[in-house]
Design a protein around this motif. Structure first.
Motif, mmCIF file in Angstrom:
data_model
loop_
_atom_site.group_PDB
_atom_site.id
_atom_site.type_symbol
_atom_site.label_atom_id
_atom_site.label_comp_id
_atom_site.label_asym_id
_atom_site.label_seq_id
_atom_site.Cartn_x
_atom_site.Cartn_y
_atom_site.Cartn_z
ATOM 1 N N UNK A 183 -57.606 4.008 -1.891
ATOM 2 C CA UNK A 183 -57.928 5.368 -1.421
ATOM 3 C C UNK A 183 -57.877 6.365 -2.578
ATOM 4 N N UNK A 184 -56.875 6.229 -3.440
ATOM 5 C CA UNK A 184 -56.725 7.154 -4.563
ATOM 6 C C UNK A 184 -57.884 7.035 -5.545
ATOM 7 N N UNK A 185 -58.459 5.835 -5.692
ATOM 8 C CA UNK A 185 -59.552 5.642 -6.642
ATOM 9 C C UNK A 185 -60.772 6.488 -6.289
ATOM 10 N N UNK A 186 -60.995 6.701 -5.014
ATOM 11 C CA UNK A 186 -62.147 7.518 -4.608
ATOM 12 C C UNK A 186 -61.949 8.956 -5.085
ATOM 13 N N UNK A 187 -60.759 9.502 -4.848
ATOM 14 C CA UNK A 187 -60.481 10.865 -5.305
ATOM 15 C C UNK A 187 -60.522 10.958 -6.828
ATOM 16 N N UNK A 188 -60.039 9.920 -7.518
ATOM 17 C CA UNK A 188 -60.070 9.925 -8.979
ATOM 18 C C UNK A 188 -61.506 9.922 -9.494
ATOM 19 N N UNK A 189 -62.396 9.210 -8.812
ATOM 20 C CA UNK A 189 -63.812 9.199 -9.198
ATOM 21 C C UNK A 189 -64.413 10.590 -9.072
ATOM 22 N N UNK A 190 -64.161 11.262 -7.951
ATOM 23 C CA UNK A 190 -64.693 12.612 -7.758
ATOM 24 C C UNK A 190 -64.006 13.625 -8.682
ATOM 25 N N UNK A 191 -62.764 13.335 -9.077
ATOM 26 C CA UNK A 191 -62.081 14.221 -10.020
ATOM 27 C C UNK A 191 -62.761 14.174 -11.386
ATOM 28 N N UNK A 192 -63.243 12.995 -11.804
ATOM 29 C CA UNK A 192 -63.964 12.875 -13.075
ATOM 30 C C UNK A 192 -65.261 13.669 -13.039
ATOM 31 N N UNK A 193 -65.861 13.767 -11.872
ATOM 32 C CA UNK A 193 -67.082 14.557 -11.737
ATOM 33 C C UNK A 193 -66.802 16.054 -11.741
ATOM 34 N N UNK A 194 -65.526 16.431 -11.520
ATOM 35 C CA UNK A 194 -65.174 17.841 -11.471
ATOM 36 C C UNK A 194 -65.230 18.446 -10.087
ATOM 37 N N UNK A 195 -65.510 17.606 -9.074
ATOM 38 C CA UNK A 195 -65.594 18.131 -7.713
ATOM 39 C C UNK A 195 -64.222 18.195 -7.044
ATOM 40 N N UNK A 196 -63.290 17.320 -7.436
ATOM 41 C CA UNK A 196 -61.947 17.261 -6.855
ATOM 42 C C UNK A 196 -60.914 17.551 -7.933
ATOM 43 N N UNK A 197 -59.983 18.432 -7.611
ATOM 44 C CA UNK A 197 -58.794 18.658 -8.449
ATOM 45 C C UNK A 197 -57.681 17.802 -7.838
ATOM 46 N N UNK A 198 -57.448 16.644 -8.434
ATOM 47 C CA UNK A 198 -56.547 15.633 -7.855
ATOM 48 C C UNK A 198 -55.168 15.780 -8.483
ATOM 49 N N UNK A 199 -54.188 16.234 -7.681
ATOM 50 C CA UNK A 199 -52.840 16.524 -8.169
ATOM 51 C C UNK A 199 -51.805 15.638 -7.480
ATOM 52 N N UNK A 200 -50.672 15.482 -8.159
ATOM 53 C CA UNK A 200 -49.613 14.621 -7.649
ATOM 54 C C UNK A 200 -48.533 15.454 -6.961
ATOM 55 N N UNK A 201 -48.134 15.025 -5.773
ATOM 56 C CA UNK A 201 -47.082 15.718 -5.018
ATOM 57 C C UNK A 201 -46.205 14.682 -4.331
#
Length: 314
Positions: free
Chosen positions: A266-284
């Motif tokens: 699941x996290x890999x999908x967000x990481x992919x979109x984060x590389x595109x600049x569409x998602x700011x993926x942060x750790x909490x």
């Protein structure tokens, strides 16, 4: 007819007697109240006439010798922090206590966890503030203080903490925890603190040292952004893709997602979109070591507020 008239006369007679009795009782009560008032006056008790404030008492002066912690020769612990001046006896903390590498822990007999801190200078406010997003046991009855560390000062400035509730809170291991916003007024000073620590009247050492984030003020602002609460556990990657692309169709330009314990796929999908600049993926990560869902939900209000302060000028 004669018996009816007799009954009517008896009824009217009883009503008249009841009214006389009620008036008699009221007069007796009024007489007793007046008698008690006379007794108070006769006993020598008088109403106070000359009520004066502290400043009007000629024999009482304002305290002159207020000493800070470092001026107490036999005291090395953090005790009796009451002034707003520099505390030269307090050094920048070296041993920061953390939970899951994100939350910082305040030294106290109760559990206090700090997530992030932001500089808040919105023009509509009456002052500038450092805002601290936190989770702790109920703190309404405790005295708390901010230690504000300025860039070129060795000693911090001390400010009293104002508490604001962020969430409903939950019970964990027999204690009631609540999400808070700690506000530290800067009194319109020009310098911006680089870090902030939190102590209480019972803290013995300083164990927190949060960096004070200054929100970005980009020239080109986002028209439509989205803050997503804490994400955790396993979700179908295809559903995540569908969800993100649906937001793109709605016109969302950026989504901020806080990862608590997402499954790797699941996290890999967000990481992919984060590389595109569409998602700011942060750790909490969770504020406590247990992995229960209620503990994870303690992150919901903190991360939403973190997202809003981080992006309030974007």
């Amino acid at each position: 007819m004669g018996q009816g008239c007799f009954k009517l006369q008896i009824t009217q007679c009883w009503k008249w007697r009841c009214n006389v009795l009620l008036v008699t009782v009221l007069l007796y009560i009024v007489w007793q109240v007046g008698l008690n008032s006379d007794k108070v006056e006769q006993s020598g008790i008088e109403r106070p006439q000359n009520i004066r404030t502290v400043s009007e008492q000629p024999g009482i002066g304002r305290p002159q010798n207020i000493r800070t912690v470092d001026e107490q020769p036999g005291i090395q612990r953090l005790q009796n922090i009451r002034t707003v001046n520099e505390q030269p006896g307090i050094q920048r903390p070296q041993n920061i206590r953390t939970v899951n590498d994100v939350w910082q822990v305040v030294n106290d007999s109760v559990e206090i966890y700090l997530f992030s801190a932001y500089y808040d200078d919105r023009p509509a406010l009456e002052d500038t503030f450092v805002r601290i997003i936190a989770v702790s046991e109920l703190m309404e009855m405790r005295e708390m203080y901010c230690l504000l560390w300025l860039p070129n000062d060795k000693a911090p400035l001390v400010r009293h903490v104002r508490l604001s509730k962020l969430g409903m809170g939950i019970y964990r291991h027999g204690k009631h925890f609540r999400e808070y916003l700690y506000s530290c007024a800067l009194n319109h000073m020009q310098s911006i603190p680089t870090h902030v620590s939190v102590v209480t009247e019972k803290s013995q050492v300083v164990t927190s040292y949060l960096p004070v984030n200054i929100p970005d003020r980009p020239r080109d602002k986002l028209i439509f952004g989205s803050c997503v609460s804490v994400s955790y556990w396993k979700h179908n990657p295809l559903w995540i893709i569908e969800w993100l692309e649906l937001h793109r169709m709605w016109g969302v330009e950026e989504i901020t997602v806080y990862n608590n314990s997402l499954a790797p796929e699941s996290a890999k999908v967000f990481q992919h979109y984060a590389k595109e600049g569409y998602v700011d993926f942060r750790q909490a990560p969770s504020v406590m070591s247990d992995s229960g869902e209620e503990t994870i939900l303690l992150n919901m209000a903190p991360v939403i507020n973190d997202c809003m302060y981080r992006n309030m000028y974007r």
